[in-house]
Motif scaffolding. Structure first.
Motif: not given
Ligand SMILES: [Zn+2]
Lengths: 88, 198
Positions: B149-159
């Motif tokens: 899905e191409g999420f960044t580390y930062e987005e993954m941390a939030k998800i």
């Protein structure tokens, strides 16, 4: 792919753990501009880094391009819209 | 991602956000749900549930922020809180078990396999999918979010509601586990993994 003959790269990485972590962060897009220069240098000079980078890149590529995609059931979107209408 | 209630959207604004920013992600959402549950009906339920919640809490969505990450977070929470609870099928590796076992963010990065990039490139989609599906759900999830899905580390941390350091280390472990699986396939298929014979 072999921009440099492997004979010119050192066979042992001086700090594999740090290097590999860095390479993986670069591949994941976590290091932007500063990453490119470091990467060029590592890949040119270190064989373990070179191999690790290409393996990790290949794995990311096949995951992105080859994993089975499942088609969304056609009725799902309509079903959701209907349920939203009901609670409006 | 903040839960703070912003100004309320009008009905037209709600419709515009829902159709313009939420619905376009239904494909990714369904695939995420399917890869978590391996079941078409469960995936449908999760996606439907997510969209209903998204609509209900639309005022806490800040327009212009990443709607896809916001939706993924809702789906992942529904999966943990509701699906896992009612599911009779025990997950292969218990979430807590994974968390305590791999508690430390301190990972030693090293070359763990003799798997070669060339063998990986030759693998079939089914082999890649099966290897991914065989991973425990927490490891599978980070790979789905990052690579598919191409999420960044930062987005993954939030998800996932975990620190970035944990995202990075979990992802690293997940890929190592995946490499082990792929290496197994490579051996079986007689791909050249190393010059040595067993
Ligand atoms: Zn190196």
């Amino acid at each position: 792919m072999n921009d440099y003959p492997s004979g010119e790269r050192k066979k042992q990485c001086s700090d594999e753990s740090k290097c590999f972590e860095l390479l993986e962060s670069i591949l994941d897009g976590d290091l932007k501009d500063s990453g490119k220069e470091i990467l060029k240098e590592k890949l040119a000079k270190c064989q373990p880094c070179f191999e690790h980078y290409h393996l990790e890149q290949a794995i990311r590529d096949v995951l992105k391009t080859k994993c089975t995609k499942h088609a969304v059931p056609t009725e799902l979107a309509d079903c959701i819209r209907q349920k939203i209408q009901d609670i409006k | 991602m903040s839960e703070v209630q912003r100004r309320k959207y009008s009905q037209e604004e709600k419709n515009a956000i829902f159709d313009g920013e939420f619905m376009p992600h239904i494909d990714s959402m369904y695939n995420f749900g399917y890869r978590l549950t391996f079941d078409e009906d469960d995936a449908k339920d999760l996606v439907q549930d997510t969209y209903l919640k998204a609509y209900r809490f639309i005022n806490s969505f800040e327009q212009g922020t990443n709607a896809k990450a916001w939706l993924f977070r809702i789906l992942k929470n529904s999966f943990i809180n509701e699906y896992r609870k009612k599911s009779k099928q025990p997950t292969k590796v218990d979430y807590q078990e994974v968390e305590t076992y791999y508690n430390s963010d301190d990972v030693h990065y090293q070359s763990t396999s003799d798997l070669r990039a060339e063998s990986v490139k030759d693998m079939l989609g089914d082999e890649i999918s099966n290897a991914l599906n065989s991973l425990a759900v927490d490891f599978r999830t980070v790979i789905i979010l990052c690579d598919l899905e191409g999420f960044t580390y930062e987005e993954m941390a939030k998800i996932l509601d975990i620190p970035i350091g944990t995202v990075r280390s979990r992802l690293h472990r997940a890929r190592n586990l995946l490499k082990e699986k792929l290496q197994g396939y490579a051996h079986n298929m007689g791909y050249n993994t190393d010059e040595e014979e067993e």
